[in-house]
Design an enzyme around this catalytic site. Structure first.
Site, mmCIF file in Angstrom:
data_model
loop_
_atom_site.group_PDB
_atom_site.id
_atom_site.type_symbol
_atom_site.label_atom_id
_atom_site.label_comp_id
_atom_site.label_asym_id
_atom_site.label_seq_id
_atom_site.Cartn_x
_atom_site.Cartn_y
_atom_site.Cartn_z
ATOM 1 N N ALA A 71 61.580 54.089 -1.585
ATOM 2 C CA ALA A 71 60.704 53.446 -2.572
ATOM 3 C C ALA A 71 59.486 54.307 -2.893
ATOM 4 C CB ALA A 71 60.274 52.064 -2.073
ATOM 5 N N CYS A 327 48.523 51.424 9.668
ATOM 6 C CA CYS A 327 48.494 52.649 10.474
ATOM 7 C C CYS A 327 49.148 53.734 9.645
ATOM 8 C CB CYS A 327 49.280 52.404 11.756
ATOM 9 S SG CYS A 327 49.344 53.834 12.816
HETATM 10 N N1 PMP Z 1 56.613 49.945 -1.157
HETATM 11 C C1 PMP Z 1 56.527 48.972 -0.255
HETATM 12 C C2 PMP Z 1 56.076 47.612 -0.695
HETATM 13 C C3 PMP Z 1 56.865 49.198 1.075
HETATM 14 O O1 PMP Z 1 56.781 48.220 1.969
HETATM 15 C C4 PMP Z 1 57.298 50.496 1.442
HETATM 16 C C5 PMP Z 1 57.629 50.816 2.885
HETATM 17 N N2 PMP Z 1 56.616 50.452 3.784
HETATM 18 C C6 PMP Z 1 57.377 51.479 0.467
HETATM 19 C C7 PMP Z 1 57.024 51.176 -0.826
HETATM 20 C C8 PMP Z 1 57.861 52.867 0.798
HETATM 21 O O2 PMP Z 1 59.250 52.811 1.015
HETATM 22 P P1 PMP Z 1 60.061 54.025 1.640
HETATM 23 O O3 PMP Z 1 59.841 53.973 3.099
HETATM 24 O O4 PMP Z 1 61.484 53.740 1.250
HETATM 25 O O5 PMP Z 1 59.561 55.268 0.994
#
Ligand code: PMP
Length: 378
Positions: A71, A327
């Site tokens: 993401a 963190c």
């Molecule tokens: N957006 C949100 C809302 C998330 O919770 C996360 C992961 N903590 C991410 C983006 C990033 O995702 P990824 O680990 O797949 O890069």
């Protein structure tokens, strides 16, 4: 190690079905999906069937999905790529609105555009962790290129009023990007009304290192690539598509679709049991986000007068949960989410974050409540 894992907002365990499906693609069936030979063709077919599974989960068309590393990358392409497309096509809107509680990959992508003439505006949120619609409406104008609001917050689990955000953005002719990393597989959510949306495999019981960007075929502006290479994924995300990861992601998506109702009910039941047990044990706590607006399975609570880090430290190897303060790379920073919600540094330091997943049991959450209760000092 018999640690109870309740940190599903950070990452969810891999579904056994996904692991099984991925296994042959690491070795026995090796093939680059972009190779012209038979093994390449098999890999390519596997990638396309995974894409179709994911499309079905989010009610989209396969062609609207581009695989990314997660993401974070999807958010970068959605925001930076769209801004580059606006610059290149002479589309003169220069305002980007993000909610104040977005993931850092959204906030930092937007901030990186300031030097290119874009104005980045943060939409405030309420104390319950919901984007303030009235104030958002006041910020969206005819110069707004994009509004980016997450579907579910990763620190407090609040479900955002996305349908209303879409209405407000559309009325002003702005594009809508939704970071759906914490919503896919955890909530019924169709993507038909969005221009762009980001997905992460490891939040939906798939493998880490893979995700996707949804780009609506009806959208008026398609993002440009933010990196360059061999032209894979329609040139938008060059780089070899990792067949094993994509296969695992596809199976995880299928299982998530089949189990959505069961998973939601299970997660909600576990979260309720954990809180009930804490009450039974007369442990003092306050809920940061009410049950009615948080994603099933998610808990954001604070223990007044207690330090969450110390509680987690005392729970030690028995319980894996997160503190409210984010963190980042081993450094403890005050959570920008809790501070945007109006919590003091003290309140943020009292907060813990829990997510009960598909694989947790009733026994585990009761035990977790006992461990938490024992770890609190008067
Ligand atoms: N957006 C949100 C809302 C998330 O919770 C996360 C992961 N903590 C991410 C983006 C990033 O995702 P990824 O680990 O797949 O890069």
């Amino acid at each position: 190690m018999n640690q109870i894992y309740l940190d599903g907002h950070s990452t969810t365990p891999l579904a056994p079905e996904a692991l099984e499906a991925m296994t042959p693609w690491w070795h026995a069936q090796t093939g680059n999906p972009h190779s012209p030979h038979f093994r390449g063709m098999l890999a390519s077919q596997a990638v396309e069937s995974a894409r179709a599974e994911l499309a079905e989960l989010i009610s989209a068309d396969s062609q609207e999905l581009v695989f990314t590393s997660g993401a974070t990358e999807a958010n970068n392409i959605a925001i930076r790529g769209t801004a580059f497309a606006a610059l290149e096509s002479g589309f003169d809107r220069r305002r980007i609105i993000v909610s104040a509680i977005e993931h850092k990959s959204v906030l930092a992508s937007a901030a990186s555009l300031k030097g290119l003439g874009f104005q980045v505006v943060e939409a405030p949120v309420t104390r319950q962790g919901l984007v303030d619609l009235e104030r958002l409406a006041g910020l969206i104008d005819d110069q707004t290129l994009m509004v980016s609001v997450m579907a579910v917050n990763n620190e407090v689990g609040s479900i955002q009023p996305i349908a209303r955000v879409v209405e407000l953005a559309r009325a002003a002719g702005a594009l809508v990007h939704v970071d759906a990393a914490q919503a896919v597989g955890k909530l019924p959510l169709g993507f038909t009304d969005f221009d762009l949306a980001s997905i992460s495999s490891h939040k939906v019981y798939g493998p880490m290192g893979i995700g996707a960007l949804f780009i609506s075929s009806a959208s008026s502006l398609r993002p440009l690539p933010v990196q360059f290479g061999g032209g894979q994924e329609s040139g938008l995300r060059p780089g070899t598509v990792p067949t094993p990861l994509v296969v695992g992601f596809g199976v995880a998506a299928r299982v998530a679709r089949e189990r959505l109702i069961v998973d939601c009910a299970h997660a909600a039941g576990l979260a309720a049991s954990l809180l009930d047990e804490l009450r039974l044990l007369q442990t003092k706590f306050l809920e940061n986000v009410p049950e009615t607006i948080r994603v099933p399975g998610s808990i954001s609570i604070r223990f007044p007068g207690q330090n969450a880090m110390s509680i987690i430290g005392r729970a030690g190897h028995r319980l894996a949960i997160s503190e409210g303060s984010a963190c980042n790379s081993g450094q403890i920073n005050e959570s920008h989410v809790l501070s945007a919600m109006g919590y003091t540094t003290q309140e943020a330091s009292e907060t813990v974050r829990i997510y009960c997943s598909r694989f947790n049991t009733q026994h585990e959450v009761i035990e977790a409540a006992r461990i938490l209760s024992e770890s609190i000092r008067d």
